[in-house]
Design an enzyme around this catalytic site. Structure first.
Site, PDB file in Angstrom:
ATOM      1  CD  GLU A   1       2.594   6.601  17.609  1.00  0.00           C
ATOM      2  OE1 GLU A   1       1.458   6.142  17.385  1.00  0.00           O
ATOM      3  OE2 GLU A   1       3.034   7.620  17.053  1.00  0.00           O
TER       4      GLU A   1
ATOM      5  CB  CYS B   1      -2.096  -1.832  17.869  1.00  0.00           C
ATOM      6  SG  CYS B   1      -1.519  -1.267  16.258  1.00  0.00           S
TER       7      CYS B   1
ATOM      8  CB  CYS C   1       7.102   3.102   7.786  1.00  0.00           C
ATOM      9  SG  CYS C   1       6.474   1.916   6.581  1.00  0.00           S
TER      10      CYS C   1
ATOM     11  CB  CYS D   1       1.058   4.518   2.577  1.00  0.00           C
ATOM     12  SG  CYS D   1       1.409   2.769   2.339  1.00  0.00           S
TER      13      CYS D   1
ATOM     14  CB  CYS E   1       0.534   6.162   6.299  1.00  0.00           C
ATOM     15  SG  CYS E   1       1.075   5.376   7.822  1.00  0.00           S
TER      16      CYS E   1
HETATM   17  N1  SAH Z   1       2.740  -1.453   7.204  1.00  0.00           N
HETATM   18  C1  SAH Z   1       1.627  -2.252   7.569  1.00  0.00           C
HETATM   19  C2  SAH Z   1       1.120  -2.048   8.991  1.00  0.00           C
HETATM   20  C3  SAH Z   1       1.051  -0.639   9.530  1.00  0.00           C
HETATM   21  S1  SAH Z   1      -0.213   0.457   9.022  1.00  0.00           S
HETATM   22  C4  SAH Z   1       0.501  -2.057   6.569  1.00  0.00           C
HETATM   23  O1  SAH Z   1       0.624  -1.217   5.690  1.00  0.00           O
HETATM   24  O2  SAH Z   1      -0.482  -2.783   6.641  1.00  0.00           O
HETATM   25  C5  SAH Z   1      -1.712  -0.122   9.726  1.00  0.00           C
HETATM   26  C6  SAH Z   1      -2.935   0.189   8.890  1.00  0.00           C
HETATM   27  O3  SAH Z   1      -3.342   1.571   9.019  1.00  0.00           O
HETATM   28  C7  SAH Z   1      -2.710  -0.050   7.409  1.00  0.00           C
HETATM   29  O4  SAH Z   1      -3.832  -0.683   6.858  1.00  0.00           O
HETATM   30  C8  SAH Z   1      -2.573   1.373   6.901  1.00  0.00           C
HETATM   31  O5  SAH Z   1      -2.778   1.431   5.526  1.00  0.00           O
HETATM   32  C9  SAH Z   1      -3.605   2.089   7.732  1.00  0.00           C
HETATM   33  N2  SAH Z   1      -3.495   3.554   7.741  1.00  0.00           N
HETATM   34  C10 SAH Z   1      -2.383   4.314   7.654  1.00  0.00           C
HETATM   35  N3  SAH Z   1      -2.689   5.624   7.676  1.00  0.00           N
HETATM   36  C11 SAH Z   1      -4.027   5.709   7.767  1.00  0.00           C
HETATM   37  C12 SAH Z   1      -4.941   6.803   7.846  1.00  0.00           C
HETATM   38  N4  SAH Z   1      -4.547   8.058   7.785  1.00  0.00           N
HETATM   39  N5  SAH Z   1      -6.256   6.510   7.966  1.00  0.00           N
HETATM   40  C13 SAH Z   1      -6.685   5.217   8.021  1.00  0.00           C
HETATM   41  N6  SAH Z   1      -5.877   4.148   7.957  1.00  0.00           N
HETATM   42  C14 SAH Z   1      -4.557   4.386   7.833  1.00  0.00           C
END
Ligand code: SAH
Length: 346
Positions: free
Chosen positions: A90, A103, A110, A114, A117
């Site tokens: 994406e 972006c 990944c 987390c 996510c």
């Molecule tokens: N791996 C990197 C970049 C990708 S995620 C990182 O972790 O920073 C981009 C951002 O979106 C990160 O800050 C991540 O924690 C956040 N993110 C992921 N899922 C989310 C969600 N459901 N709601 C809000 N932010 C989210």
């Protein structure tokens, strides 16, 4: 086949010498590739024999648009690109008053895990090449007709889990014979891969570092971000301080607000304590609902922001764009995968 678009100009010069061609050809090919040429046949200032020779030895990465959704609310465009091996990634194009920001993704999937996510649900499939990251910027600009001025590495994947390719991409996109996007117009977001942050600090890159903090205490952070078990948040704050000392660049901390998990006042107080001595900026993100996750958006965003500000911490609440087009965090790729597997959840 050689992935020629992942080469920097110097590597391309060496390559041309190796195949018995004059090295000045490198700049011509580099320029064509960085303008979005899809084949060597388009490179009209190269002799036909050379074009033929190159197309037998090299491949040119070109993604195709698998899906494209444009928000009627704010003009955000989300692309689902299909790569040459059939994998999808994406890219999101957003309009801000200071220009167009893209972006981009750094990996297919990944492996950071987390808990909130969508990008990580099915794990990591593979790293993206430098050319595949560049293509996202290049072909998003060409397809949309909008000049891109800013890049954020905040799409699918953990950039510092694919460090070498990401650094190569930065070099390419920054090049004056290429897209020429300045380092100060690029942000890299990491979940906290400490050796990678240290490496960036040593390089003195002028990019903006974003750290996905999401909790200032080890217990909560380990619960929602497995990376914390390897790189603990205390050490993460320490490396952030070192990063600031070495680069003079203010770090942006991402903080997705989750109901009852990371939205307590004591956590705001702890953030302030850990940031003391460093001009950090905390970006509060209203949590996006992800089907696979049990977490709910916090109702305390304003109160938490006030608490942080009472400690003198600069904060913003992220404006949500593309709310009508699943524009966040791996949602479109998930949807497409589920539809492919025939088990689409409504
Ligand atoms: N791996 C990197 C970049 C990708 S995620 C990182 O972790 O920073 C981009 C951002 O979106 C990160 O800050 C991540 O924690 C956040 N993110 C992921 N899922 C989310 C969600 N459901 N709601 C809000 N932010 C989210």
């Amino acid at each position: 086949m050689v992935d020629i678009k992942s080469m920097n100009l110097e590597e391309m010069r060496t390559y041309f010498q190796e195949i018995g061609e004059p090295s000045f050809r490198a700049k011509q090919v580099f320029t064509w590739l960085h303008r979005g040429a899809r084949s060597f046949d388009e490179m009209s200032n190269l002799a036909k024999v050379l074009r033929c020779k190159l197309s037998q030895a090299c491949r040119i990465t070109v993604p195709t648009v698998a899906r494209k959704q444009e928000s009627r609310l704010d003009g955000t465009i989300k692309y689902l690109w299909e790569l040459q091996d059939g994998n999808c990634i994406e890219t999101v194009l957003m309009k801000y008053h200071h220009g167009n920001t893209v972006c981009i993704s750094s990996q297919v999937g990944c492996r950071m895990g987390c808990a909130f996510c969508a990008s990580t649900v099915a794990g990591r499939v593979r790293d993206l090449t430098a050319s595949e990251m560049l293509d996202q910027v290049l072909f998003t600009q060409l397809d949309s007709g909008r000049q891109i001025s800013n890049i954020v590495l905040m799409g699918i994947g953990e950039p510092l889990d694919n460090r070498d390719n990401v650094l190569k991409f930065l070099e390419l996109v920054n090049h004056h014979d290429g897209m020429n996007i300045g380092m100060r117009h690029i942000s890299l977001s990491t979940c906290g891969v400490i050796p990678g942050i240290e490496y960036l600090a040593q390089q003195h890159f002028q990019l903006t570092l974003s750290v996905s903090l999401h909790a200032p205490d080890s217990e909560t952070r380990s619960r929602i971000m497995p990376v914390n078990k390897k790189y603990d948040v205390e050490e993460l704050f320490a490396v952030c301080h070192r990063y600031f000392e070495m680069t003079g660049r203010r770090i942006s901390f991402e903080y997705a607000m989750i109901d009852g998990v990371n939205d307590h006042d004591w956590q705001a107080d702890l953030i302030a304590k850990r940031l003391a001595g460093m001009p950090g900026h905390v970006n509060l993100i209203p949590l996006n609902n992800v089907v696979e996750s049990p977490f709910k958006p916090s109702r305390r965003v304003a109160a938490f922001q006030k608490r942080l500000e009472s400690h003198g911490i600069a904060t913003t609440v992220r404006r949500s764009l593309g709310g009508d087009i699943d524009a966040s965090c791996g949602q479109l790729r998930r949807k497409a995968l589920e539809e492919k597997e025939g088990n689409s959840r409504q």
